[in-house]
Design a protein around this motif. Structure first.
Motif, mmCIF file in Angstrom:
data_model
loop_
_atom_site.group_PDB
_atom_site.id
_atom_site.type_symbol
_atom_site.label_atom_id
_atom_site.label_comp_id
_atom_site.label_asym_id
_atom_site.label_seq_id
_atom_site.Cartn_x
_atom_site.Cartn_y
_atom_site.Cartn_z
ATOM 1 N N GLY A 132 27.832 41.785 25.877
ATOM 2 C CA GLY A 132 29.212 41.444 25.188
ATOM 3 C C GLY A 132 30.255 42.076 25.459
ATOM 4 O O GLY A 132 31.253 41.767 25.753
ATOM 5 N N SER A 133 29.920 43.546 25.675
ATOM 6 C CA SER A 133 31.300 44.272 26.046
ATOM 7 C C SER A 133 31.592 43.896 27.467
ATOM 8 O O SER A 133 32.963 43.860 27.695
ATOM 9 C CB SER A 133 30.844 45.824 25.811
ATOM 10 O OG SER A 133 30.305 46.225 24.732
ATOM 11 N N MET A 134 30.882 43.685 28.461
ATOM 12 C CA MET A 134 31.129 43.367 29.712
ATOM 13 C C MET A 134 31.772 42.027 29.705
ATOM 14 O O MET A 134 32.744 41.929 30.609
ATOM 15 C CB MET A 134 29.859 43.439 30.439
ATOM 16 C CG MET A 134 29.951 43.073 31.946
ATOM 17 S SD MET A 134 31.511 44.307 32.761
ATOM 18 C CE MET A 134 30.473 45.723 33.053
ATOM 19 N N SER A 135 31.366 41.161 29.029
ATOM 20 C CA SER A 135 32.017 39.824 28.818
ATOM 21 C C SER A 135 33.566 40.130 28.378
ATOM 22 O O SER A 135 34.360 39.236 29.083
ATOM 23 C CB SER A 135 31.648 39.016 28.011
ATOM 24 O OG SER A 135 30.289 38.559 28.313
ATOM 25 N N GLY A 136 33.684 40.751 27.433
ATOM 26 C CA GLY A 136 35.177 41.060 27.175
ATOM 27 C C GLY A 136 36.019 41.880 28.378
ATOM 28 O O GLY A 136 36.966 41.466 28.630
ATOM 29 N N VAL A 137 35.257 42.851 28.949
ATOM 30 C CA VAL A 137 35.838 43.378 30.209
ATOM 31 C C VAL A 137 36.459 42.281 31.144
ATOM 32 O O VAL A 137 37.252 42.558 31.654
ATOM 33 C CB VAL A 137 35.013 44.392 30.569
ATOM 34 C CG1 VAL A 137 35.571 45.077 32.067
ATOM 35 C CG2 VAL A 137 35.109 45.782 29.537
ATOM 36 N N LEU A 138 35.478 41.702 31.415
ATOM 37 C CA LEU A 138 35.621 40.614 32.337
ATOM 38 C C LEU A 138 36.725 39.589 32.040
ATOM 39 O O LEU A 138 37.214 39.018 32.987
ATOM 40 C CB LEU A 138 34.213 39.746 32.753
ATOM 41 C CG LEU A 138 33.211 40.520 33.445
ATOM 42 C CD1 LEU A 138 31.863 39.616 33.494
ATOM 43 C CD2 LEU A 138 33.332 41.293 34.655
ATOM 44 N N GLY A 139 36.577 39.231 30.877
ATOM 45 C CA GLY A 139 37.862 38.529 30.206
ATOM 46 C C GLY A 139 39.227 39.212 30.834
ATOM 47 O O GLY A 139 40.208 38.306 30.932
ATOM 48 N N ALA A 140 39.333 40.447 30.266
ATOM 49 C CA ALA A 140 40.533 41.192 30.622
ATOM 50 C C ALA A 140 40.768 41.204 32.099
ATOM 51 O O ALA A 140 42.088 41.120 32.632
ATOM 52 C CB ALA A 140 40.601 42.432 30.001
ATOM 53 N N ALA A 141 39.708 41.304 33.056
ATOM 54 C CA ALA A 141 40.003 41.423 34.303
ATOM 55 C C ALA A 141 40.393 40.094 35.019
ATOM 56 O O ALA A 141 41.199 39.971 35.869
ATOM 57 C CB ALA A 141 38.386 41.915 34.970
ATOM 58 N N GLY A 142 39.886 39.082 34.531
ATOM 59 C CA GLY A 142 40.573 37.605 34.695
ATOM 60 C C GLY A 142 41.824 37.603 34.637
ATOM 61 O O GLY A 142 42.776 37.048 35.600
ATOM 62 N N MET A 143 42.484 37.997 33.315
ATOM 63 C CA MET A 143 43.855 37.647 33.007
ATOM 64 C C MET A 143 44.492 39.048 34.069
ATOM 65 O O MET A 143 45.620 38.785 34.464
ATOM 66 C CB MET A 143 44.168 38.385 31.646
ATOM 67 C CG MET A 143 43.640 37.324 30.735
ATOM 68 S SD MET A 143 44.108 37.548 28.923
ATOM 69 C CE MET A 143 42.950 38.814 28.529
ATOM 70 N N ILE A 144 44.418 40.243 34.410
ATOM 71 C CA ILE A 144 44.721 41.172 35.104
ATOM 72 C C ILE A 144 44.705 40.684 36.420
ATOM 73 O O ILE A 144 45.773 40.870 37.203
ATOM 74 C CB ILE A 144 44.119 42.476 35.172
ATOM 75 C CG1 ILE A 144 44.286 43.132 33.572
ATOM 76 C CG2 ILE A 144 44.491 43.595 36.183
ATOM 77 C CD1 ILE A 144 43.378 44.506 33.457
ATOM 78 N N GLY A 145 43.627 39.970 36.933
ATOM 79 C CA GLY A 145 43.590 39.353 38.330
ATOM 80 C C GLY A 145 44.702 38.371 38.487
ATOM 81 O O GLY A 145 45.380 38.389 39.617
ATOM 82 N N ALA A 146 44.881 37.513 37.663
ATOM 83 C CA ALA A 146 45.822 36.478 37.674
ATOM 84 C C ALA A 146 47.136 36.968 37.844
ATOM 85 O O ALA A 146 47.979 36.567 38.659
ATOM 86 C CB ALA A 146 45.478 35.459 36.597
ATOM 87 N N TYR A 147 47.433 38.055 36.876
ATOM 88 C CA TYR A 147 49.002 38.553 37.090
ATOM 89 C C TYR A 147 48.963 39.301 38.379
ATOM 90 O O TYR A 147 50.333 39.328 39.012
ATOM 91 C CB TYR A 147 48.961 39.588 35.697
ATOM 92 C CG TYR A 147 50.323 40.162 35.897
ATOM 93 C CD1 TYR A 147 51.311 39.821 35.452
ATOM 94 C CD2 TYR A 147 50.238 41.678 36.368
ATOM 95 C CE1 TYR A 147 52.758 40.370 35.565
ATOM 96 C CE2 TYR A 147 51.357 42.397 36.261
ATOM 97 C CZ TYR A 147 52.234 41.736 35.899
ATOM 98 O OH TYR A 147 53.791 42.630 36.037
ATOM 99 N N ALA A 148 48.004 39.962 38.812
ATOM 100 C CA ALA A 148 48.123 40.553 40.081
ATOM 101 C C ALA A 148 48.218 39.861 41.310
ATOM 102 O O ALA A 148 49.198 40.212 42.079
ATOM 103 C CB ALA A 148 47.047 41.483 40.216
ATOM 104 N N GLY A 149 47.672 38.609 41.252
ATOM 105 C CA GLY A 149 47.950 37.711 42.290
ATOM 106 C C GLY A 149 49.375 37.075 42.067
ATOM 107 O O GLY A 149 49.922 36.908 43.351
ATOM 108 N N VAL A 150 49.809 36.801 41.227
ATOM 109 C CA VAL A 150 51.154 36.244 41.014
ATOM 110 C C VAL A 150 52.167 37.349 41.465
ATOM 111 O O VAL A 150 53.088 36.817 42.133
ATOM 112 C CB VAL A 150 51.362 35.737 39.439
ATOM 113 C CG1 VAL A 150 52.757 35.400 39.262
ATOM 114 C CG2 VAL A 150 50.548 34.622 39.256
ATOM 115 N N ALA A 151 51.796 38.464 40.981
ATOM 116 C CA ALA A 151 52.762 39.594 41.418
ATOM 117 C C ALA A 151 52.944 39.543 42.814
ATOM 118 O O ALA A 151 53.859 39.847 43.456
ATOM 119 C CB ALA A 151 52.555 40.780 40.670
#
Length: 237
Positions: A132-151
């Protein structure tokens, strides 16, 4: 720690390429806004069809991979990561909208092979109490990754540099993950099982997991309460 970073790199590709680079590249070829939007829509539509086919096939192939080199998931992350990164750099040199659409559709295969293998890591290697905790971390990683790619793509001076930066991040983190983490070996197939037993097992699996197949079809399955209520109303009338 490297697992969330690998997911950051994976989502950086989706964010950087789909939200920035493809649009910029097609707009440079077709300056007229309406025609450019139509060409971009066509490229994304073709790639979506390719993605629907490639995801389950890539997952099935990694399920059945038997190798001592890295392991069944890591070997796909390693190989598909290299192919995907090279393909992204090559895409920067395309000057035809048709070629871009075909190339991006073809890119769904190595990219989805990487993503399917990374997704399987959560249930296979993360202890149940931490999923459960890792799923939350991965969800945040997905948003951070999308932002990093756009940047990365948006701040680049030209298309080649944008593709190169996104591909470089993707290659670096997927290769680190594949080479530094321990993969769980695939279970050995039962040598006693016959073709008939496999067929019976497949049929029982279909019948034994109806919720999965309702969800796979994209159709909400009525709950038992709703079905019983509907049955009661029908008998009343």
């Amino acid at each position: 720690m490297i697992y969330p970073l690998a997911m950051v790199a994976m989502n950086a590709v989706w964010g950087g390429v789909m939200q920035v680079l493809l649009g910029k590249q097609i707009a440079a070829i077709v300056p007229e806004q309406a025609a450019s939007a139509a060409a971009l829509g066509m490229a994304l539509s073709v790639s979506a069809v390719s993605s629907v086919a490639s995801q389950p096939i890539a997952g099935l192939l990694s399920d059945r991979t038997r190798t001592r080199f890295l392991g069944r998931r890591n070997v796909w992350i390693f190989g598909a990561g290299i192919v995907g990164a090279l393909g992204l750099v090559a895409m920067s040199q395309l000057t035809s909208t048709a070629a871009i659409a075909i190339a991006w559709a073809a890119m769904m295969w190595p990219l989805n092979a990487t993503q399917a293998s990374l997704t399987a890591v959560l249930p296979e290697r993360v202890p149940q109490r931490l999923r459960g905790s890792m799923s939350g971390v991965l969800g945040a990683a997905g948003m951070i990754g999308a932002y990093a790619g756009v940047a990365l793509a948006g701040l680049s001076q030209d298309l080649f540099m944008g593709y190169l930066l996104v591909a470089g991040l993707f290659l670096l983190l997927t290769q680190i993950f594949a080479l530094t983490t321990k993969d769980r070996p695939a279970p050995e197939p039962d040598a006693r099982s016959t073709r008939k037993n496999k067929a019976v097992g497949a049929i029982s699996g279909l019948r034994g997991a109806p919720d999965y197949w309702w969800a796979f079809a994209g159709w909400p399955r009525p709950s038992p309460e709703r079905r019983s209520a509907s049955t009661w109303r029908s008998t009343r009338h």
